[in-house]
Write a protein that holds these residues in place. Structure first.
Motif, short mmCIF file in Angstrom:
data_model
loop_
_atom_site.label_atom_id
_atom_site.label_comp_id
_atom_site.label_asym_id
_atom_site.label_seq_id
_atom_site.Cartn_x
_atom_site.Cartn_y
_atom_site.Cartn_z
N ARG A 95 0.83 -1.21 0.00
CA ARG A 95 0.00 0.00 0.00
C ARG A 95 0.86 1.25 0.00
O ARG A 95 0.59 2.22 -0.70
N HIS A 96 1.93 1.24 0.79
CA HIS A 96 2.82 2.41 0.86
C HIS A 96 3.45 2.67 -0.50
O HIS A 96 3.56 3.83 -0.93
N LEU A 97 3.86 1.62 -1.19
CA LEU A 97 4.48 1.80 -2.49
C LEU A 97 3.49 2.38 -3.50
O LEU A 97 3.85 3.21 -4.33
N VAL A 98 2.23 1.92 -3.40
CA VAL A 98 1.22 2.46 -4.31
C VAL A 98 0.98 3.93 -4.00
O VAL A 98 0.91 4.78 -4.90
N GLU A 99 0.90 4.25 -2.70
CA GLU A 99 0.61 5.64 -2.32
C GLU A 99 1.74 6.59 -2.67
O GLU A 99 1.52 7.76 -2.92
#
Lengths: 117, 155
Positions: free
Chosen positions: A82-86
């Protein structure tokens, strides 16, 4: 600490401890039953109910504990994903079915490839 | 429990089929143990009890195999996912280095960095203001070699 919330979150580890304790008790009962008689025919049921059930419960406890660890690791990977997507280091899943979409591999949904740049 | 996992990713390391296999094998184990206990406690003749003991032992082995398969499958799924997320960091770093016009063999650093790196090191990938210099130049600027890509080492 909210005991209900803790129990709901850690049900697998609590179950693991209960299984391990139950397994230890079963082994102890089996030992006491076997050592209480010299008749082999009377000892056999204790071997099954004490020894084998005890081993089964110990194995079940190990399964619950290790699977809880694996689930925790999976959730951490979720957070990283999720962090990488954000932070735009990982393309969000698209509906076009590009290489971003997760292919099925052995029936298991596998993650998207990412380049950490 | 709410679905906090990313879109397109399974909510747990195991598929429904793997959970079903585990459940079946555990049920087989419990059933075998129950049958073994019932069979051995129903008679005092050891010759008759041995069959039930064998059955219980086999059931225990079957359920143990299920546990091992289940844990191995989970471990493998996590390994695949980690590989998918982090497996190509080196390729990503090399691509970034080429995109900035720095040669792959250069030793580079940025003004805000305290260490210098090989150009394809993932720690400089995407950094702004990356400049190339000799190792002596970086050392004079107070920078030390990266401990991961080892710019002062072999190859």
């Amino acid at each position: 600490m909210d005991i209900v919330k803790y129990t709901r979150n850690q049900w697998d580890r609590i179950g693991a401890w209960l299984c391990v304790i139950g397994g230890a008790v079963a082994l102890l009962v089996g030992y006491l039953g076997v050592s209480d008689t010299l008749n082999t025919g009377e000892q056999m049921p204790y071997i099954v109910s004490g020894g084998m059930v005890g081993l089964f419960l110990l194995g079940l406890g190990a399964l619950l504990w290790l699977s809880a660890d694996l689930r925790d690791e999976w959730r951490k990977l979720d957070a990283i994903d999720r962090h990488l997507v954000e932070t735009n280091r990982l393309p969000a899943p698209s509906a076009e079915g590009s290489d971003v979409a997760s292919p099925e591999r052995n029936g298991q949904v596998v993650p998207r490839e990412v380049s950490l740049r | 429990m709410s679905a906090t996992h990313p879109v397109g990713v399974a909510p747990s390391p195991w598929t429904a089929g793997q959970r079903l296999v585990l459940a079946v094998l555990l049920v087989v184990g419990v059933g075998g143990l129950l049958a073994g206990y019932t069979g051995t406690s129903g008679t005092l003749r050891v010759g008759h009890q041995v069959v039930w003991i064998d059955l219980a032992g086999a059931a225990l082995l079957v359920s143990g195999a299920g546990v091992i398969l289940f844990l191995t499958a989970g471990r493998r799924a996590i390994g695949q996912r980690r590989l998918g997320l982090f497996g190509n960091v080196v390729e990503g770093g090399a691509a970034a280095a080429l995109a900035t016009g720095v040669a792959a063999g250069d030793l580079v650093s940025a003004p805000t960095m305290t260490k210098y790196h090989r150009a394809d090191c993932s720690f400089v990938a995407g950094k702004a203001g990356v400049v190339a210099a000799s190792a002596a130049g970086h050392e004079q600027a107070g920078r030390r070699p990266c401990g991961v890509c080892l710019p002062g080492g072999d190859a």
